[in-house]
Design an enzyme around this catalytic site. Structure first.
Site: not given
Ligand code: DX5
Ligand code: ZN
Length: 234
Positions: A14, A39, A41, A43, A73, A75, A147, A153, A181, A183
């Site tokens: 990511s 990946h 992201d 948002m 992804h 969001m 997730m 974040f 996805d 951590g």
């Protein structure tokens, strides 16, 4: 005969926590380090309390990085709205959140539009969404994204208790691409692999590593070994 044949590890960094002012260079660096996909992201500041980028930036990135698989992804609160613009921008996989839509009809409609736009379809689940809610759609999609943090974040702590969702999916769907996805890094990849995840998103653990190529290679090895073990056990 193995029903897991064809499954393999895909590692997708990511770029959220990379230097976004040099997105193309950072992306190319990750691909040169062995990333299988990127990946991305997206948002909208509404579905999640953060704002990133939209299709105009994806379109520019596509010109600079012509061949990599772009995994979007999304969001966002209105996932259907951005399907065609993202396809036109050069996206390959479009993953929307189940929580953004109301009812089966809206979900099926979104999936159909993604397919008609020529992209792979993915459905994402926030941590509080039960895994059963995606079961009615799995036959029609390519990937389920589980997730492992609250979306919004990078750099958050991996939620181990999400692994039961991955296990439940893998038990029912041997060939499904299951993505995790949030951590995910060298400390948590083992759990993801054992549970049955094969699409692995990793942000800070790759981007902040002194040697990203080593992290990517090791994660791929752990996942491929788990896939092989599962095949032998069948
Ligand atoms: C969080 C994003 C993730 C995030 C991953 O909302 O969906 O893709 O950037 O970053 P890490 O691996 O640092 O949690
Ligand atoms: Zn993500």
């Amino acid at each position: 005969m193995s029903t897991m044949s064809g499954l393999k590890a895909w590692i997708g960094p990511s770029i959220l926590n990379a230097d976004l002012s040099s997105l193309a260079t950072e992306s190319q660096k990750l691909l040169n380090s062995g990333a299988d996909y990127l990946h991305l992201d997206v948002m909208d500041g509404h579905f999640v309390p953060n704002l990133t980028f939209g299709h105009p930036m994806v379109s520019c990135l596509r010109k600079a990085v012509p061949v990599a698989l772009f995994d979007m992804h999304m969001m966002v609160s209105e996932p259907k709205r951005w399907i065609q613009p993202m396809a036109d921008a050069g996206a390959n996989q479009y993953t929307f959140h189940l929580e953004a839509l109301n009812g089966d009809n809206e979900v099926n409609d979104c999936i159909r539009h993604i397919r008609e736009a020529g992209m792979r379809a993915g459905v994402a689940l926030k941590p509080n969404t039960p895994v059963q809610s995606v079961f009615p759609f799995v036959e029609d999609i390519d990937c389920v994204l589980v997730m492992t943090v609250e979306p919004g974040f990078g750099g958050q702590k991996f939620m181990s208790n999400m692994m039961s969702k991955v296990e439940a999916l893998r038990q029912r769907y041997a060939k499904l691409d299951i993505e995790v996805d949030g951590g995910v890094g060298l400390n948590t990849i083992g759990e993801c692999a054992d549970a049955g995840a094969n699409w692995i998103v990793s942000g800070t653990a790759v981007v902040n590593a002194p040697l990203p190529q080593q992290v990517i290679r090791q994660m791929r090895e752990v996942v491929n070994e788990a896939i092989q073990r599962a095949q032998l056990e069948r």
